[in-house]
Design an enzyme around this catalytic site. Structure first.
Site, PDB file in Angstrom:
ATOM      1  N   CYS A 175       0.847  -1.181   0.000  1.00  0.00           N
ATOM      2  CA  CYS A 175       0.000   0.000   0.000  1.00  0.00           C
ATOM      3  C   CYS A 175       0.889   1.239   0.000  1.00  0.00           C
ATOM      4  O   CYS A 175       1.796   1.350   0.831  1.00  0.00           O
ATOM      5  CB  CYS A 175      -0.911  -0.009   1.223  1.00  0.00           C
ATOM      6  SG  CYS A 175      -1.943   1.470   1.361  1.00  0.00           S
ATOM      7  N   CYS A 205       0.284   3.123   3.610  1.00  0.00           N
ATOM      8  CA  CYS A 205       0.727   2.631   4.923  1.00  0.00           C
ATOM      9  C   CYS A 205       1.787   1.537   4.858  1.00  0.00           C
ATOM     10  O   CYS A 205       2.222   1.051   5.885  1.00  0.00           O
ATOM     11  CB  CYS A 205      -0.470   2.148   5.727  1.00  0.00           C
ATOM     12  SG  CYS A 205      -1.190   0.605   5.099  1.00  0.00           S
ATOM     13  N   CYS A 228      -7.406  -1.187   1.319  1.00  0.00           N
ATOM     14  CA  CYS A 228      -6.360  -1.722   2.182  1.00  0.00           C
ATOM     15  C   CYS A 228      -6.968  -2.015   3.553  1.00  0.00           C
ATOM     16  O   CYS A 228      -7.606  -1.137   4.144  1.00  0.00           O
ATOM     17  CB  CYS A 228      -5.220  -0.715   2.295  1.00  0.00           C
ATOM     18  SG  CYS A 228      -3.944  -1.176   3.490  1.00  0.00           S
ATOM     19  N   CYS A 263      -5.240   0.517   6.349  1.00  0.00           N
ATOM     20  CA  CYS A 263      -5.493   1.961   6.423  1.00  0.00           C
ATOM     21  C   CYS A 263      -6.783   2.398   5.741  1.00  0.00           C
ATOM     22  O   CYS A 263      -7.143   3.570   5.808  1.00  0.00           O
ATOM     23  CB  CYS A 263      -4.308   2.743   5.852  1.00  0.00           C
ATOM     24  SG  CYS A 263      -4.147   2.673   4.053  1.00  0.00           S
ATOM     25  N   CYS A 280      -8.452  -5.085 -10.058  1.00  0.00           N
ATOM     26  CA  CYS A 280      -8.029  -3.977 -10.917  1.00  0.00           C
ATOM     27  C   CYS A 280      -7.594  -2.843  -9.989  1.00  0.00           C
ATOM     28  O   CYS A 280      -8.425  -2.199  -9.358  1.00  0.00           O
ATOM     29  CB  CYS A 280      -9.210  -3.579 -11.796  1.00  0.00           C
ATOM     30  SG  CYS A 280      -8.836  -2.325 -13.012  1.00  0.00           S
TER      31      CYS A 280
END
Length: 134
Positions: free
Chosen positions: A50, A53, A98, A101, A123
């Site tokens: 991510c 984070c 995510c 976060c 995607c």
């Protein structure tokens, strides 16, 4: 890989650590233009994290070329991604965020006929990711 710890930041804290485009996509559920992201045609071995984070999200072994203009993965790191029903744009889609976060990653599509083990296409916006050679 285990799930990353939860990350809670204010809007101002996110603006301080993300660039303008990352903030637009990750925090405001934006979408980058197809074919413009740095990871669409990226094929190195490693892990995609991510961009907000640093939680590990996808292994390169689950990435495939879908031709959609965004990085496509057939599965995520267990526990790394949360699915939400998204009824925006007058259609029903499954948004993926995510788990650590809550950053917007993109959408998941099922049953498109790709020869992948899950018959899913995650995607994902390149700007939501950062890559490491792990």
């Amino acid at each position: 890989m285990s799930s990353a710890p939860k990350v809670n930041k204010s809007e101002d804290e996110w603006r301080a650590v993300l660039n303008k485009e990352q903030f637009r996509v990750l925090r405001q559920k934006g979408t980058e233009r197809p074919g413009t992201g740095e990871y669409d045609k990226h094929h190195e071995e490693g892990v995609y994290h991510c961009a907000g984070c640093d939680a590990p999200l996808y292994k390169s072994t689950t990435k495939f070329n879908s031709g959609c203009g965004w990085p496509a993965f057939f599965d995520a790191v267990p526990g790394a991604v949360v699915r939400h029903e998204d009824n925006s744009l007058f259609m029903k889609r499954i948004e993926i965020t995510c788990a650590a976060c809550g950053g917007h990653l993109g959408h998941v599509f099922k049953g498109e006929g790709f020869s992948t083990p899950t018959d899913e296409r995650h995607c994902v916006n390149s700007v939501s990711l950062k890559f490491t050679n792990e």
